[in-house]
Design a protein around this motif. Sequence first.
Motif, PDB file in Angstrom:
ATOM      1  N   CYS A 185       8.036  55.935  49.700  1.00  0.00           N
ATOM      2  CA  CYS A 185       9.006  54.831  49.767  1.00  0.00           C
ATOM      3  C   CYS A 185      10.351  55.292  50.331  1.00  0.00           C
ATOM      4  O   CYS A 185      11.008  54.536  51.065  1.00  0.00           O
ATOM      5  CB  CYS A 185       9.191  54.197  48.388  1.00  0.00           C
ATOM      6  N   ALA A 186      10.759  56.525  50.015  1.00  0.00           N
ATOM      7  CA  ALA A 186      12.041  57.010  50.540  1.00  0.00           C
ATOM      8  C   ALA A 186      11.993  57.160  52.055  1.00  0.00           C
ATOM      9  O   ALA A 186      12.914  56.738  52.773  1.00  0.00           O
ATOM     10  CB  ALA A 186      12.404  58.341  49.885  1.00  0.00           C
ATOM     11  N   SER A 187      10.904  57.745  52.560  1.00  0.00           N
ATOM     12  CA  SER A 187      10.758  57.898  54.006  1.00  0.00           C
ATOM     13  C   SER A 187      10.639  56.542  54.688  1.00  0.00           C
ATOM     14  O   SER A 187      11.195  56.332  55.779  1.00  0.00           O
ATOM     15  CB  SER A 187       9.521  58.748  54.322  1.00  0.00           C
ATOM     16  N   MET A 188       9.934  55.608  54.060  1.00  0.00           N
ATOM     17  CA  MET A 188       9.844  54.262  54.616  1.00  0.00           C
ATOM     18  C   MET A 188      11.209  53.601  54.661  1.00  0.00           C
ATOM     19  O   MET A 188      11.539  52.873  55.602  1.00  0.00           O
ATOM     20  CB  MET A 188       8.874  53.426  53.781  1.00  0.00           C
ATOM     21  N   GLY A 189      12.026  53.847  53.633  1.00  0.00           N
ATOM     22  CA  GLY A 189      13.380  53.300  53.629  1.00  0.00           C
ATOM     23  C   GLY A 189      14.229  53.857  54.754  1.00  0.00           C
ATOM     24  O   GLY A 189      15.026  53.133  55.365  1.00  0.00           O
ATOM     25  N   ASN A 190      14.065  55.155  55.045  1.00  0.00           N
ATOM     26  CA  ASN A 190      14.798  55.751  56.169  1.00  0.00           C
ATOM     27  C   ASN A 190      14.434  55.078  57.485  1.00  0.00           C
ATOM     28  O   ASN A 190      15.300  54.770  58.313  1.00  0.00           O
ATOM     29  CB  ASN A 190      14.492  57.241  56.255  1.00  0.00           C
ATOM     30  N   ILE A 191      13.137  54.840  57.670  1.00  0.00           N
ATOM     31  CA  ILE A 191      12.670  54.184  58.896  1.00  0.00           C
ATOM     32  C   ILE A 191      13.170  52.752  58.966  1.00  0.00           C
ATOM     33  O   ILE A 191      13.638  52.275  60.011  1.00  0.00           O
ATOM     34  CB  ILE A 191      11.135  54.231  58.972  1.00  0.00           C
ATOM     35  N   LEU A 192      13.096  52.041  57.839  1.00  0.00           N
ATOM     36  CA  LEU A 192      13.551  50.652  57.798  1.00  0.00           C
ATOM     37  C   LEU A 192      15.044  50.541  58.057  1.00  0.00           C
ATOM     38  O   LEU A 192      15.502  49.660  58.806  1.00  0.00           O
ATOM     39  CB  LEU A 192      13.201  50.040  56.437  1.00  0.00           C
ATOM     40  N   GLY A 193      15.821  51.436  57.445  1.00  0.00           N
ATOM     41  CA  GLY A 193      17.268  51.410  57.652  1.00  0.00           C
ATOM     42  C   GLY A 193      17.640  51.675  59.097  1.00  0.00           C
ATOM     43  O   GLY A 193      18.528  51.011  59.656  1.00  0.00           O
TER      44      GLY A 193
END
Length: 500
Positions: free
Chosen positions: A191-199
């Motif tokens: 989820c943290a890596s996905m958040g980086n991509i989403l941001g």
Amino acid sequence: MAVPGSLRRHPANRGLVSHCTHHHIVVFLLTFFSYSLLHASRKTFSNVKVSISSQWTPSCLNSTAPELLPYELWNSSHLFPNAEEATLFLGTLDTIFLFSYAVGLFVSGIVGDRLNLRWVLSFGMCSSALVVFSFGTLTEWLHFYNKWFYCCLWVVNGLLQSTGWPCVVAVMGNWFGKAGRGFVFGLWSACASMGNILGAFLASCVLKYGYEYAFLVTASVQFAGGVIVFFGLLTSPKEVGLPELGADEDEVSMEEDANRPLMGNDDVDDDDRNYSIQATDNDNQPIGFFQACCLPGVVLYSLAYACLKLVNYSFFFWLPFYLSNNFGWKEAEADQLSIWYDVGGIIGGTIQGLISDMLQKRAPVLAVSLLFAVGSLFGYSRSPNSKPINAVIMAITGFFIGGPSNMISSAISADLGRQDLVKGSSEALATVTGIVDGTGSIGAAVGQYLVSLIQENLGWMWVFYFFILMTSSTILFISPLIVREIRLLLHERRLQRLAE
């Protein structure tokens, strides 16, 4: 010859598959994306630093800004005389955020165990969204620039965002038991890596209109996510009439206790099992901070995570800069290439979690991965000026560093907070998670300053030597647990051979 109950093994995913309902899927997705949105707002700040730095410096030093007259009127509110000082202040804000985030984690874990996890998580998401909106959007719309105001907002933002990780790990720990926990949490911790991509995606879509709109979009999405969490998240199975993990899995399999961590507690003495937490008269009474610190493995894993998160977050903050500075690659190319480190971490966390489920021990898996991490760090420090080769070695490094980091912060934290010694006071998940991640965040905050200091005075090669030292220290801190669990594995194998 009968095999002892502790040695009877069943497939790691049997309990997971047989008890998975649509509620489990909804909880998985809601907690996954709620923390992704919190990480997205952090990534937005990293992505717009150049634009913010330009806005905070006088237009005469900023070639992209229009020259407005009279000069005294339009440049009186600018914070810094040049871009270098503005960039330094942005780095200071990063450090302020990490330290306040670390302090907040210790408090948020205790609060999460005493209040409704859904309320705490939703409040943190919505309040943080309002702070991010005020920091990046409102101040720009009002042309209000003040260093102390920015610092105060970022301290508050760190405290509010700290409510996220302890709460989502606690909710996941309530829904997913020991059977398959390593695999599920390994996959979920992406989820943290996905958040980086989403941001990065959200910011890039609107950055051409001004950096304030990047903050506006991410804050709006995060606020909406907080509202959805408030109305849709179920914090435990008992809210929908399902049995809690301990009672349910005791009925299904006497040899597996979902509330016992994979830490080798099988050889805990009877005196240890009469620990003071069990002596409480009130069931589900939250334990105190110092009681949580005294739980087996909490301090050791916290110190180990401080060293490992230092390395992991240093890659997060410094990898694009290193690629541009060391190889002369364009900033955009370096940003895109650095994603491979996150990809390796996602795959590493999932595979290593699955292996730890099969072995029913976590520490030996961490030890092997971290030993390979030392070698991969040494190899990456000598990576040639080739993007494909660099990406491959980077992904391997992320696999052996990001994987253990994800496992300690999620699956192992859940194990520690749901072990035998807190059965009489089971509300410990968020507190333990806050302790582990809070200690790790302190290490990460200190590390960002040390990395810049070492790089400036000694060069990048010594930065990698520093990373190798910290990774080796991680192994050292958990070495008692490694020895203990290896002994248990060998003992179990001998008993199984005798049983045959």
